[in-house]
Scaffold this active site. Structure first.
Site, PDB file in Angstrom:
ATOM      1  N   THR A 404      -4.853 -42.853   3.582  1.00 27.67           N
ATOM      2  CA  THR A 404      -5.022 -42.929   5.049  1.00 27.67           C
ATOM      3  C   THR A 404      -4.963 -44.363   5.695  1.00 27.67           C
ATOM      4  O   THR A 404      -5.297 -45.152   4.844  1.00 27.67           O
ATOM      5  CB  THR A 404      -6.119 -41.827   5.261  1.00 27.67           C
ATOM      6  OG1 THR A 404      -6.129 -40.716   4.642  1.00 27.67           O
ATOM      7  CG2 THR A 404      -6.222 -41.775   6.899  1.00 27.67           C
ATOM      8  N   GLU A 424      -1.723 -38.274   3.208  1.00 25.58           N
ATOM      9  CA  GLU A 424      -3.102 -37.715   1.837  1.00 25.58           C
ATOM     10  C   GLU A 424      -3.203 -38.601   1.130  1.00 25.58           C
ATOM     11  O   GLU A 424      -3.672 -39.556   1.157  1.00 25.58           O
ATOM     12  CB  GLU A 424      -2.589 -36.197   1.812  1.00 25.58           C
ATOM     13  CG  GLU A 424      -4.010 -35.456   1.542  1.00 25.58           C
ATOM     14  CD  GLU A 424      -4.947 -35.792   0.170  1.00 25.58           C
ATOM     15  OE1 GLU A 424      -6.046 -35.676   0.376  1.00 25.58           O
ATOM     16  OE2 GLU A 424      -4.061 -35.951  -0.867  1.00 25.58           O
ATOM     17  N   GLU A 441       0.233 -33.160   1.841  1.00 26.18           N
ATOM     18  CA  GLU A 441      -1.066 -32.533   2.687  1.00 26.18           C
ATOM     19  C   GLU A 441      -1.452 -31.095   2.279  1.00 26.18           C
ATOM     20  O   GLU A 441      -2.584 -30.698   2.493  1.00 26.18           O
ATOM     21  CB  GLU A 441      -0.580 -32.577   4.158  1.00 26.18           C
ATOM     22  CG  GLU A 441      -1.784 -32.904   5.077  1.00 26.18           C
ATOM     23  CD  GLU A 441      -2.086 -34.211   4.657  1.00 26.18           C
ATOM     24  OE1 GLU A 441      -3.324 -34.471   4.461  1.00 26.18           O
ATOM     25  OE2 GLU A 441      -1.385 -35.288   4.909  1.00 26.18           O
ATOM     26  N   ASP A 444      -4.755 -30.425   0.682  1.00 27.82           N
ATOM     27  CA  ASP A 444      -6.036 -30.486   1.337  1.00 27.82           C
ATOM     28  C   ASP A 444      -6.390 -28.995   1.513  1.00 27.82           C
ATOM     29  O   ASP A 444      -7.783 -28.917   1.945  1.00 27.82           O
ATOM     30  CB  ASP A 444      -5.899 -30.865   2.457  1.00 27.82           C
ATOM     31  CG  ASP A 444      -6.242 -32.580   2.762  1.00 27.82           C
ATOM     32  OD1 ASP A 444      -6.433 -33.091   1.371  1.00 27.82           O
ATOM     33  OD2 ASP A 444      -5.907 -33.248   3.691  1.00 27.82           O
ATOM     34  N   SER A 468      -8.947 -31.504   7.740  1.00 27.55           N
ATOM     35  CA  SER A 468      -8.993 -32.935   7.277  1.00 27.55           C
ATOM     36  C   SER A 468     -10.432 -33.471   7.490  1.00 27.55           C
ATOM     37  O   SER A 468     -11.493 -33.002   8.319  1.00 27.55           O
ATOM     38  CB  SER A 468      -7.971 -33.484   7.969  1.00 27.55           C
ATOM     39  OG  SER A 468      -8.153 -35.037   8.206  1.00 27.55           O
ATOM     40  N   SER A 469     -10.580 -34.755   7.035  1.00 22.20           N
ATOM     41  CA  SER A 469     -11.966 -35.440   7.284  1.00 22.20           C
ATOM     42  C   SER A 469     -11.490 -36.740   8.400  1.00 22.20           C
ATOM     43  O   SER A 469     -12.441 -37.512   8.661  1.00 22.20           O
ATOM     44  CB  SER A 469     -12.377 -36.227   6.046  1.00 22.20           C
ATOM     45  OG  SER A 469     -12.910 -34.901   5.109  1.00 22.20           O
ATOM     46  N   GLY A 490     -10.213 -40.429   2.585  1.00 19.60           N
ATOM     47  CA  GLY A 490     -10.581 -39.048   2.436  1.00 19.60           C
ATOM     48  C   GLY A 490     -11.859 -38.597   2.880  1.00 19.60           C
ATOM     49  O   GLY A 490     -12.081 -38.932   4.143  1.00 19.60           O
TER      50      GLY A 490
END
Length: 583
Positions: A404, A424, A441, A444, A468-469, A490
């Site tokens: 990211t 990702e 992705e 995830d 997502s975070s 992450g």
């Protein structure tokens, strides 16, 4: 409804050339690094500023602002340049979340450019022949993990609405660098070397990242990408349509479906139906601020908000940044927040969410009462937030590994961009098409759909966006932006952002000092302490409190811009190659 200066609450209870000064910061309150991080100073400017994870991308954004472009214009250029010079982290083969302050209309809003699951995806996509979850990298590498990319549509839609300069003008500088080449950075070279086995599995990817002798390309090597230049030329001429219809989309689909040993199910219908979602930001009260970010399918704003709300019940200010007790409270608050995250948080378009309840003031105070200063939590079950919808769920089992990128832009009119962008895992699916990497992705999502007979909120469903975070954040104060901040990393993104905000607001660090401070994180019970920093000295005391302490690398990438009455301040994390440039 959009957030504006007249709005006191949102979603019910949610809202109860570079000028650098050396020696700007006072002695840091937190323990100093003992590792070899690059020393970075707070950057100040009066008119505009860009902070991004690669200096080439930062400069490209600064050049757009110099030419009279606005924050959205600069965002387009920075994002496309990052996809070239930092391809392991983000790019047009992935997705992004944007939090945006529109200065003209005094409005805060957010745009969801998250990737979507193919309509042909089934709940068994990540199960092996015996019905058990696949090993993570067996699922990641190849076409199976690729979701419909959203980044190009996000850039196009927001530029159509807010942009100032011509679309093609924003892309031209990136095309030039792609054609002429750029020097591979030490960070990119290191990551190529570490991922040799997976990167060399596919011909196009291997040809780009390896030399004629099959060796990983080294730092300083001039890397040209004429295929990316051609792709960007088409997008410059035709807009998002060039990406989502025609040859580029077909090449992506063919590459995914024909990936050797691990094909995927992406189809043209997924590109035809993809849409950006404009969403109301999730905002949580903290001290004199409203901390606002991306709502579900991101867990970022909710989980950051919960950590801040719980830690606010304790006297972190007087304990200080050197106190193991401070970090024990932050760690336990994080663990409790992650328990709620795992049970409740997912794509709100598919799963009912107790969004208001998770930040309810009384609920947060009750959760904070579970924390005993000086004694680590023995367990951290999810709570029962106020919620009108009755649903029994099981804890999520997804794995979210760090990659990211994050960047911020503030233009001379006061527009603010905070955007976190990703493919990702590092290098995504490892599949390369038309000069860019495709995301992974879909991994995830939880590989299982149910556990103990109960559904998992973040289960795979056709058209759904994986949780997502990513936590792009704009802190508000008195109805105006105070700071734009975010990080890669992450699921650790949440902790990086929360503890940087705490360091700035509770321990009086400037934002560069807060970005510099050693990291201590707890998501699922084990307390990570950053290797090579003086935070290691806290290990014995933390272990006495009952923590299982793991000393390890914690490669945050905090980037922040603070808006003050005297101008702008910018910070870039010393752990990465990023840079702040202002004028």
């Amino acid at each position: 409804m959009l957030w504006n200066k007249k709005l006191i609450v949102t979603c019910g209870a949610l809202l109860a050339s570079q000028v650098s000064w050396a020696n700007q910061a006072a002695d840091a309150v937190a323990p100093e690094h003992s590792s070899g991080f690059e020393k970075k100073s707070l950057v100040k400017a009066s008119d505009w500023m860009v902070t991004a994870a690669n200096p080439i991308a930062t400069q490209a954004g600064a050049d757009i602002l110099k030419q009279g472009g606005n924050a959205i214009d600069a965002m387009v250029t920075v994002q496309l340049m990052l996809g070239l010079v930092e391809p392991q982290s983000s790019g047009i083969g992935g997705g992004a979340f944007l939090v945006y302050w529109d200065a003209k209309n005094n409005q805060l809003t957010s745009y969801d450019g998250r990737e979507t699951a193919p309509l042909n995806a089934t709940p068994k996509l990540f199960l092996d022949e015996s019905g058990q979850p696949m090993k993570f990298y067996d699922a990641v590498v190849g076409g199976r993990s690729v979701a419909t990319p959203g980044t190009v549509q996000l850039m196009w839609d927001t530029h159509q609405k807010y942009g100032k300069l011509e679309w093609a003008k924003l892309i031209a500088p990136v095309i030039k660098v792609a054609e002429q080449g750029f020097e591979i950075s030490p960070r990119l070279a290191t990551l190529i070397d570490k991922d040799q086995q997976r990167l060399s599995r596919f011909a196009a990817t291997k040809a780009y990242f390896f030399d004629d002798n099959g060796q990983p390309k080294q730092a300083g090597t001039l890397l040209k990408n004429p295929e990316y230049a051609a792709t960007l030329t088409a997008i410059a001429e035709q807009g998002a349509k060039a990406f989502y219809q025609g040859d580029i989309a077909q090449n992506i689909i063919d590459t995914v479906k024909n990936a050797p040993g691990n094909p995927g199910v992406l189809a043209q219908v997924d590109f035809d139906s993809y849409q950006i979602k404009q969403r109301e930001p999730v905002c949580s009260p903290y001290q004199s601020y409203q901390v606002c970010g991306m709502g579900p399918p991101s867990s970022g704003a909710l989980t950051v908000g919960q950590i801040l709300a719980m830690t606010e019940q304790f006297d972190l200010r007087s304990w200080g940044a050197n106190s193991a007790k401070s970090w024990q409270v932050i760690a336990d608050a994080s663990r409790l927040a992650f328990a709620d995250r795992g049970l409740y948080m997912a794509d709100q378009d598919f799963v009912p969410m107790p969004t208001q309840g998770l930040l309810d003031t009384s609920y947060m105070k009750d959760r904070a009462k579970l924390i005993t200063p000086g004694k680590a939590l023995e367990s951290a079950p999810a709570g029962n937030p106020p919620w009108a919808h009755a649903m029994k769920l099981s804890q999520d089992e997804s794995i979210e590994l760090p990659s990211t990128s994050h960047f911020n832009v503030v233009d001379q009119d006061g527009n603010v961009v905070s955007i976190t962008t990703t493919i990702e895992n590092a290098f995504g699916s490892r599949l390369m098409v038309n000069g860019f990497l495709l995301n992974n992705e879909l991994t995830d999502f939880s590989f299982r759909t149910h556990s103990d007979g109960k559904p998992i909120a973040n289960r795979l469903e056709p058209g759904k966006r994986p949780r997502s975070s990513m936590a792009p954040t704009i802190m508000m104060q008195d109805g105006k932006p105070y700071m734009a901040i975010g990080s890669p990393g992450g699921s650790r993104i949440i902790g990086y952002v929360a503890q940087t905000i705490i360091a700035h607001t509770q321990w009086d660090m400037d934002i560069q000092q807060a970005a510099n401070q050693p990291r201590l994180l707890n998501r699922f019970g084990e307390l990570d302490v950053e290797q090579g920093t003086s935070a290691e000295t806290l290990k014995p005391e933390l272990e006495k409190m009952g923590f299982d302490v793991n000393v390890r690398d914690l490669n945050s990438g905090i980037h922040a811009i603070r808006l003050t009455k005297d101008g702008l301040e910018g910070a870039a994390d010393p752990r990465r190659e990023g840079k702040a440039i202002g004028h």
